[in-house]
Design a protein around this motif. Structure first.
Motif, mmCIF file in Angstrom:
data_model
loop_
_atom_site.group_PDB
_atom_site.id
_atom_site.type_symbol
_atom_site.label_atom_id
_atom_site.label_comp_id
_atom_site.label_asym_id
_atom_site.label_seq_id
_atom_site.Cartn_x
_atom_site.Cartn_y
_atom_site.Cartn_z
ATOM 1 N N ASP A 1 44.761 52.169 36.113
ATOM 2 C CA ASP A 1 45.412 53.059 37.071
ATOM 3 C C ASP A 1 44.369 53.932 37.780
ATOM 4 O O ASP A 1 44.359 54.028 39.007
ATOM 5 C CB ASP A 1 46.447 53.930 36.350
ATOM 6 C CG ASP A 1 47.113 54.921 37.268
ATOM 7 O OD1 ASP A 1 47.948 54.514 38.102
ATOM 8 O OD2 ASP A 1 46.800 56.129 37.160
ATOM 9 N N ALA A 2 43.476 54.532 37.014
ATOM 10 C CA ALA A 2 42.434 55.395 37.595
ATOM 11 C C ALA A 2 41.478 54.591 38.476
ATOM 12 O O ALA A 2 41.053 55.070 39.535
ATOM 13 C CB ALA A 2 41.661 56.098 36.479
ATOM 14 N N THR A 3 41.155 53.386 38.058
ATOM 15 C CA THR A 3 40.254 52.527 38.839
ATOM 16 C C THR A 3 40.869 52.175 40.188
ATOM 17 O O THR A 3 40.205 52.248 41.219
ATOM 18 C CB THR A 3 39.924 51.233 38.054
ATOM 19 O OG1 THR A 3 39.310 51.592 36.819
ATOM 20 C CG2 THR A 3 39.002 50.332 38.833
ATOM 21 N N CYS B 1 35.855 50.951 31.190
ATOM 22 C CA CYS B 1 36.592 52.130 30.731
ATOM 23 C C CYS B 1 35.762 52.922 29.736
ATOM 24 O O CYS B 1 35.160 52.338 28.830
ATOM 25 C CB CYS B 1 37.894 51.702 30.082
ATOM 26 S SG CYS B 1 38.969 50.774 31.193
ATOM 27 N N ARG C 1 38.510 48.097 45.981
ATOM 28 C CA ARG C 1 38.008 47.320 44.845
ATOM 29 C C ARG C 1 38.759 45.994 44.666
ATOM 30 O O ARG C 1 38.193 45.006 44.221
ATOM 31 C CB ARG C 1 38.124 48.153 43.569
ATOM 32 C CG ARG C 1 37.898 47.377 42.301
ATOM 33 C CD ARG C 1 36.597 47.741 41.683
ATOM 34 N NE ARG C 1 36.430 47.024 40.440
ATOM 35 C CZ ARG C 1 35.560 46.036 40.302
ATOM 36 N NH1 ARG C 1 34.781 45.695 41.278
ATOM 37 N NH2 ARG C 1 35.434 45.413 39.155
ATOM 38 N N ARG D 1 45.713 53.102 31.457
ATOM 39 C CA ARG D 1 45.339 54.349 32.156
ATOM 40 C C ARG D 1 44.050 54.170 32.952
ATOM 41 O O ARG D 1 43.909 54.672 34.065
ATOM 42 C CB ARG D 1 45.203 55.495 31.156
ATOM 43 C CG ARG D 1 46.537 55.933 30.577
ATOM 44 C CD ARG D 1 46.381 57.160 29.683
ATOM 45 N NE ARG D 1 47.637 57.555 29.113
ATOM 46 C CZ ARG D 1 48.572 58.270 29.749
ATOM 47 N NH1 ARG D 1 48.356 58.652 30.994
ATOM 48 N NH2 ARG D 1 49.706 58.587 29.164
ATOM 49 N N CYS D 2 43.107 53.439 32.391
ATOM 50 C CA CYS D 2 41.835 53.197 33.076
ATOM 51 C C CYS D 2 42.040 52.334 34.320
ATOM 52 O O CYS D 2 41.448 52.612 35.374
ATOM 53 C CB CYS D 2 40.857 52.528 32.109
ATOM 54 S SG CYS D 2 39.254 52.147 32.833
ATOM 55 N N ARG E 1 43.257 53.830 41.791
ATOM 56 C CA ARG E 1 43.410 55.040 42.609
ATOM 57 C C ARG E 1 42.074 55.557 43.155
ATOM 58 O O ARG E 1 42.037 56.129 44.231
ATOM 59 C CB ARG E 1 44.116 56.128 41.808
ATOM 60 C CG ARG E 1 45.569 55.792 41.518
ATOM 61 C CD ARG E 1 46.258 56.879 40.715
ATOM 62 N NE ARG E 1 47.515 56.455 40.194
ATOM 63 C CZ ARG E 1 48.660 56.406 40.880
ATOM 64 N NH1 ARG E 1 48.664 56.763 42.148
ATOM 65 N NH2 ARG E 1 49.772 56.005 40.317
ATOM 66 N N SER E 2 40.995 55.325 42.428
ATOM 67 C CA SER E 2 39.697 55.858 42.861
ATOM 68 C C SER E 2 38.989 54.975 43.884
ATOM 69 O O SER E 2 38.119 55.440 44.609
ATOM 70 C CB SER E 2 38.781 56.068 41.658
ATOM 71 O OG SER E 2 38.405 54.829 41.093
ATOM 72 N N ASP E 3 39.346 53.683 43.925
ATOM 73 C CA ASP E 3 38.669 52.763 44.839
ATOM 74 C C ASP E 3 39.651 51.708 45.321
ATOM 75 O O ASP E 3 39.731 50.609 44.758
ATOM 76 C CB ASP E 3 37.475 52.117 44.129
ATOM 77 C CG ASP E 3 36.653 51.218 45.032
ATOM 78 O OD1 ASP E 3 36.917 51.162 46.254
ATOM 79 O OD2 ASP E 3 35.740 50.553 44.506
ATOM 80 N N GLU E 4 40.398 52.027 46.370
ATOM 81 C CA GLU E 4 41.433 51.112 46.861
ATOM 82 C C GLU E 4 40.868 49.783 47.344
ATOM 83 O O GLU E 4 41.529 48.764 47.277
ATOM 84 C CB GLU E 4 42.231 51.781 47.968
ATOM 85 C CG GLU E 4 43.080 52.927 47.464
ATOM 86 C CD GLU E 4 43.954 53.524 48.546
ATOM 87 O OE1 GLU E 4 44.126 52.888 49.595
ATOM 88 O OE2 GLU E 4 44.451 54.638 48.323
#
Length: 146
Positions: A123-125, A145, A132, A120-121, A127-130
């Motif tokens: 996935d969020a990472t 995380c 990266r 999940r982390c 989505r939040s910073d493409e």
């Protein structure tokens, strides 16, 4: 005497960062993975399926295989295309991998094991910073995380 040892052990646990304690719960999970933009996109398409499989099989972690996704170069180790595998394997310098340390692999991680919280982390990472993971980035669940 046993109570003193338990008190000392509890005190040590309280003094450790929470991420360090949680990271030790999954002893088979990868402590670091290296992803490219293509691998990150592939991971996002497999995210729901990966979690659904974990839940249906009641597993605490998942083996994520991104090597067979469209747009991912090189396949996976041991694949049928073994003769072309080594020639097509991507290798980056540490300076090209965002967040790399001296211990970071210079090859992207096409297969890795993570627990649900780390999946999940990640996935969020993503989505939040493409940016990266362009061209590549390191992901360390214990450090990144909550």
């Amino acid at each position: 005497m046993r109570g003193i040892g338990l008190t000392i052990f509890s005190g040590v646990l309280i003094g450790l960062p929470v991420a360090a304690v949680l990271a030790q719960e999954c002893l088979v999970c990868d402590p670091e993975i290296v992803m490219t933009r293509e691998l990150a996109d592939c991971f996002l398409t497999q995210f729901d399926t990966t979690l659904n499989e974990m839940h249906s099989q009641n597993l605490p972690f998942a083996l994520v295989n991104l090597g067979l996704c469209d747009g991912v170069d090189g396949g996976t180790r041991g694949s049928v295309k073994k003769s072309t595998l080594d020639a097509s394997r991507l290798v980056f310098s540490l300076s090209e991998i965002k967040g790399a340390t001296l211990a970071t692999s210079t090859e992207p991680s096409k297969t890795f094991i993570l627990d649900e919280a780390a999946i999940r982390c990640l996935d969020a990472t993503i989505r939040s910073d493409e940016a990266r993971f362009d061209p590549a980035g390191a992901f360390r669940p214990a450090e990144m995380c909550p």
